[in-house]
Design an enzyme around this catalytic site. Sequence first.
Site, short mmCIF file in Angstrom:
data_model
loop_
_atom_site.label_atom_id
_atom_site.label_comp_id
_atom_site.label_asym_id
_atom_site.label_seq_id
_atom_site.Cartn_x
_atom_site.Cartn_y
_atom_site.Cartn_z
N SER A 3 16.13 27.38 41.33
CA SER A 3 17.41 27.65 42.27
C SER A 3 17.04 27.87 43.70
O SER A 3 15.91 28.47 43.88
CB SER A 3 17.85 28.88 41.35
OG SER A 3 19.11 29.07 41.98
N ASP A 4 17.92 27.86 44.49
CA ASP A 4 17.99 28.34 45.78
C ASP A 4 19.35 28.66 46.25
O ASP A 4 20.34 28.22 45.55
CB ASP A 4 17.56 27.18 46.76
CG ASP A 4 17.15 27.78 48.05
OD1 ASP A 4 16.42 28.64 48.15
OD2 ASP A 4 18.04 27.24 49.20
#
EC number: 3.6.1.9
Length: 207
Positions: free
Chosen positions: A74-75
């Site tokens: 995830s970012d």
Amino acid sequence: MLYLASKSPRRRELLGRLLSGRPGSEFGLLDIDIPEHPQPGEPAEDYVRRVAREKAGAGLLHVVGNPSAIVLGSDTEVVLDGEVFGKPADDADAASMLRRLSGRTHQVISAVYLVSAGRELHAVSKSDVTFAELTPAQIDAYVASGEPHGRAGAYAIQGLAEAFTVRLSGSYSGVMGLPLYETATLLREFGLLDDGVPEPETADAGR
């Protein structure tokens, strides 16, 4: 087995909260470090999706010997006027970011990728966050607190920054770093999340 490809204690906390009390709630942690710099002309959402995918892919390489491994990457990035605000380099950079966010509405984009040896799914969450007008003294005090360090956009919505957040439209958990609705949807697609609601600890548990 599920693995989280992230160094972030916030993502670890959020994923643990989502899976808590459910069958198969354990997940492994992978210490992934990849370059996080937008490419010239790369749109903000494309950048966030790319970094999340690269984290998941790098994580999968770490567990290549486990054919049943599923990796979550995830970012999350803060975006103002199309510009991605990453993590501040120092106190001066943090103060500069906060001055620009002061009194403005910015966007927070979070991307989540779930990958295995033969499958890949992703989701994107977008939230709008409005800050109050911040005085120089407020900015200096917040920077001095140390909270902006290591935070995209130089703030933590779940911390002291709540005091100057006027409005949030979207996903609170997404602004923190892992949008739980989107993550839960992907986990269900992979058969990793039971739709059953966990039983309360006591029969007379109330609000």
